[in-house]
Design an enzyme around this catalytic site. Structure first.
Site, PDB file in Angstrom:
ATOM      1  N   LYS A  95      48.361  37.320  52.374  1.00  0.00           N
ATOM      2  CA  LYS A  95      46.907  37.265  52.211  1.00  0.00           C
ATOM      3  C   LYS A  95      46.416  35.828  52.325  1.00  0.00           C
ATOM      4  O   LYS A  95      47.056  34.896  51.821  1.00  0.00           O
ATOM      5  CB  LYS A  95      46.494  37.835  50.845  1.00  0.00           C
ATOM      6  CG  LYS A  95      46.896  39.286  50.644  1.00  0.00           C
ATOM      7  CD  LYS A  95      46.541  39.792  49.268  1.00  0.00           C
ATOM      8  CE  LYS A  95      45.079  40.120  49.117  1.00  0.00           C
ATOM      9  NZ  LYS A  95      44.801  40.783  47.815  1.00  0.00           N
ATOM     10  N   GLU A 144      38.025  43.189  40.768  1.00  0.00           N
ATOM     11  CA  GLU A 144      38.652  44.269  41.527  1.00  0.00           C
ATOM     12  C   GLU A 144      40.117  44.432  41.130  1.00  0.00           C
ATOM     13  O   GLU A 144      40.847  43.451  40.974  1.00  0.00           O
ATOM     14  CB  GLU A 144      38.524  43.993  43.029  1.00  0.00           C
ATOM     15  CG  GLU A 144      37.079  43.694  43.427  1.00  0.00           C
ATOM     16  CD  GLU A 144      36.747  44.115  44.837  1.00  0.00           C
ATOM     17  OE1 GLU A 144      37.630  44.663  45.529  1.00  0.00           O
ATOM     18  OE2 GLU A 144      35.591  43.909  45.241  1.00  0.00           O
ATOM     19  N   ILE A 158      51.725  47.446  47.400  1.00  0.00           N
ATOM     20  CA  ILE A 158      51.828  48.727  46.701  1.00  0.00           C
ATOM     21  C   ILE A 158      51.304  49.813  47.631  1.00  0.00           C
ATOM     22  O   ILE A 158      50.122  49.830  47.976  1.00  0.00           O
ATOM     23  CB  ILE A 158      51.037  48.681  45.380  1.00  0.00           C
ATOM     24  CG1 ILE A 158      51.622  47.571  44.490  1.00  0.00           C
ATOM     25  CG2 ILE A 158      51.098  50.026  44.666  1.00  0.00           C
ATOM     26  CD1 ILE A 158      50.803  47.273  43.257  1.00  0.00           C
ATOM     27  N   GLY A 212      37.418  40.603  53.207  1.00  0.00           N
ATOM     28  CA  GLY A 212      37.090  41.534  54.274  1.00  0.00           C
ATOM     29  C   GLY A 212      38.258  41.902  55.165  1.00  0.00           C
ATOM     30  O   GLY A 212      38.066  42.360  56.291  1.00  0.00           O
ATOM     31  N   LYS A 252      35.301  49.043  52.811  1.00  0.00           N
ATOM     32  CA  LYS A 252      34.945  50.260  52.083  1.00  0.00           C
ATOM     33  C   LYS A 252      33.955  51.103  52.881  1.00  0.00           C
ATOM     34  O   LYS A 252      33.092  50.574  53.570  1.00  0.00           O
ATOM     35  CB  LYS A 252      34.334  49.888  50.733  1.00  0.00           C
ATOM     36  CG  LYS A 252      35.247  49.047  49.864  1.00  0.00           C
ATOM     37  CD  LYS A 252      34.476  48.368  48.751  1.00  0.00           C
ATOM     38  CE  LYS A 252      35.335  47.374  48.012  1.00  0.00           C
ATOM     39  NZ  LYS A 252      34.556  46.537  47.081  1.00  0.00           N
ATOM     40  N   GLU A 257      41.202  40.640  42.937  1.00  0.00           N
ATOM     41  CA  GLU A 257      40.330  39.509  43.233  1.00  0.00           C
ATOM     42  C   GLU A 257      39.031  39.684  42.462  1.00  0.00           C
ATOM     43  O   GLU A 257      38.767  40.730  41.879  1.00  0.00           O
ATOM     44  CB  GLU A 257      40.035  39.402  44.733  1.00  0.00           C
ATOM     45  CG  GLU A 257      39.277  40.576  45.306  1.00  0.00           C
ATOM     46  CD  GLU A 257      39.052  40.456  46.806  1.00  0.00           C
ATOM     47  OE1 GLU A 257      39.480  39.453  47.399  1.00  0.00           O
ATOM     48  OE2 GLU A 257      38.443  41.372  47.379  1.00  0.00           O
ATOM     49  N   VAL A 302      27.852  45.312  47.871  1.00  0.00           N
ATOM     50  CA  VAL A 302      27.157  46.316  48.681  1.00  0.00           C
ATOM     51  C   VAL A 302      26.924  47.585  47.867  1.00  0.00           C
ATOM     52  O   VAL A 302      25.867  48.215  47.932  1.00  0.00           O
ATOM     53  CB  VAL A 302      27.978  46.651  49.955  1.00  0.00           C
ATOM     54  CG1 VAL A 302      27.301  47.752  50.761  1.00  0.00           C
ATOM     55  CG2 VAL A 302      28.190  45.409  50.808  1.00  0.00           C
ATOM     56  N   ARG A 348      29.525  37.674  43.330  1.00  0.00           N
ATOM     57  CA  ARG A 348      28.226  37.980  43.946  1.00  0.00           C
ATOM     58  C   ARG A 348      27.872  39.433  43.667  1.00  0.00           C
ATOM     59  O   ARG A 348      28.656  40.176  43.075  1.00  0.00           O
ATOM     60  CB  ARG A 348      28.306  37.769  45.460  1.00  0.00           C
ATOM     61  CG  ARG A 348      29.459  38.570  46.096  1.00  0.00           C
ATOM     62  CD  ARG A 348      29.431  38.560  47.601  1.00  0.00           C
ATOM     63  NE  ARG A 348      30.646  39.092  48.185  1.00  0.00           N
ATOM     64  CZ  ARG A 348      30.940  40.368  48.317  1.00  0.00           C
ATOM     65  NH1 ARG A 348      30.109  41.283  47.861  1.00  0.00           N
ATOM     66  NH2 ARG A 348      32.065  40.761  48.887  1.00  0.00           N
TER      67      ARG A 348
END
Length: 445
Positions: free
Chosen positions: A158, A275, A203, A164, A237, A288, A295, A292
């Protein structure tokens, strides 16, 4: 309270923020690119300033132009929405130096939580469980190989500054790791100007569950429930819901406590989202923090009755938390369906164009957040999301039925959309039963 707020964004989120400003009696300023001249957010704002050509790098991401627009209009605050400059620590710091309130957390917090390896270290110190992986940034492919031997394949590379799905690679065998590392690093450097990489155990069958949080300038922090976000494609998502069909009351309490602990560890202010990966029954790992508005924030608004944007504005203005944890109550079940200008039958290829027909659904407990109207242009320069349907019911069964009805009523012509895919998902037995993971879409469709 602020006298005038500049909305440093476009599309449906700009429209959403402008509406809360109007309800609070705050004057508003829209910024727009030349391509967005006829956009709905421009029409709804009290004032509008063009900040550059179509390309986002020359308009919505152009910090000097955005700040200049705030200064010439006398705006005392900037709301960044999501995307663009919302998680740009330099932008938040520039706003501070220009005596413009940034409606979000401090630059220091954005930097800490935006850097995934720093965020992991911070959460470990705070006692929030994290996925097994590297303690910090990796030196290179060789160190990655050594660590992968210890934690076991598959692993997930990562980007430390990522988001995103960019700069992310799943690696299942050692032979694949070096090439995957180099590709992910190049992608991260191109997307974020930062090639730092870290690694986690991948995972396979996980749920993606996030918790909405809010902190104020007086040290208070609360959580406002969770959202299930496991229906995704390419780490993006598509459908979100609350409450999660996977959580027990005990799990819900535990996640909420972890999320508040995360906030307090960084003295978090304003709205944010913590999250988590749910690897199994009652097994959660921090993934993470998005510093902000999300959505999918309307899902939480629908089951709580809170206006999260209004709460952001009040907290940013220095007011104490408008509610205490004991005041947070949840009612019924809500789902959000992202309507993108994409062709699901053609690998989700973008489908910009003119909306020759646009008739969103109506009826009880159906909300549509959008920037679209008949004859408007869905532009090719920006994200393909142009509408969101948020549906509420007394329980998940009622919400599923109402969602099918609403999506079937949504009439759009002139472009391809994700509506047909959403209708297929609503007929899927696994989705109906709530048996979903982040691999659901790939496996079922």
């Amino acid at each position: 309270m602020f006298k005038k707020v500049l909305v440093a964004n476009r599309g449906e989120i700009a429209v959403r923020i402008l509406r809360s400003c109007r309800e609070l009696g705050i004057n508003s300023v829209a910024v727009y690119s030349e391509a967005d001249r006829n956009s709905l957010h421009v029409k709804l704002a009290d004032e509008a300033v063009c900040i550059g050509p179509a390309a986002a790098t020359h308009s919505y991401l152009n910090v000097p132009n955005v700040v200049s627009a705030a200064e010439i209009t006398g705006s005392d605050a900037i709301h960044p929405g999501y995307g663009f400059l919302a998680e740009n620590a330099d932008f938040a710091e520039i706003c501070k130096k220009c005596n413009i309130n940034f409606i979000g957390p401090t630059a220091e917090v954005i930097d800490t939580m935006g850097n995934k390896s720093k965020a992991r270290e911070t959460m470990q110190k705070a006692g929030v469980p994290v996925v097994p992986g590297s303690d910090g940034v990796l030196d290179g492919p060789d160190q990655a190989k050594e660590l992968a031997k210890d934690i076991g394949y598959p692993v997930l590379l990562k980007a430390s500054a990522g988001g995103g799905g960019k700069g992310m690679r799943i690696v299942r065998e050692e032979d694949e790791l070096e090439n995957a590392f180099n590709m992910a690093q190049m992608e991260s450097q191109a997307a974020f100007g930062n090639g730092d990489m870290y690694m986690e155990k991948y995972i396979e069958t996980a749920r993606h569950i996030e918790v909405q949080v809010l902190g104020d300038h007086h040290g208070a922090a609360i959580h406002i429930g969770e959202r299930e976000c496991s229906v995704q494609r390419r780490h993006q998502k598509l459908i979100e819901e609350s409450p999660s069909p996977a959580l027990t009351d005990k799990d819900r309490k535990k996640l909420g406590e972890y999320a508040v602990r995360a906030c307090k560890a960084v003295n978090y202010r304003n709205a944010g989202t913590v999250e988590f990966i749910m690897a199994g029954p009652s097994e959660f790992y921090f993934m993470e923090m998005n510093t902000r508005l999300q959505v999918e924030h309307p899902v939480t608004e629908r089951i709580t009755g809170f206006d999260l944007v209004a709460m952001q504005l009040r907290v940013a203005a220095g007011e104490p938390m408008p509610v205490k944890q004991k005041d947070v109550r949840f009612h019924g079940h809500a789902m959000e369906f992202r309507i993108n200008a994409e062709d699901p039958d053609n690998d989700f290829a973008p489908s910009p164009g003119t909306l020759t027909l646009f008739e969103p659904p109506l009826g009880p407990f159906v909300r549509v957040d959008t920037m679209a109207y008949s004859s408007c242009q869905i532009l090719p320069f920006y994200d393909s999301l142009f509408a969101k349907i948020i549906v509420w019911g007394q329980n998940r069964h009622d919400t599923l039925a109402r969602s099918r009805r609403a999506l079937k009523e949504f009439a759009v012509a002139g472009i391809k959309t994700t509506i047909p895919l959403h209708l297929k998902i609503l007929e899927n037995e696994k989705f109906i039963s709530g048996d979903i993971t982040t691999s659901f879409l790939d496996e079922e469709f």
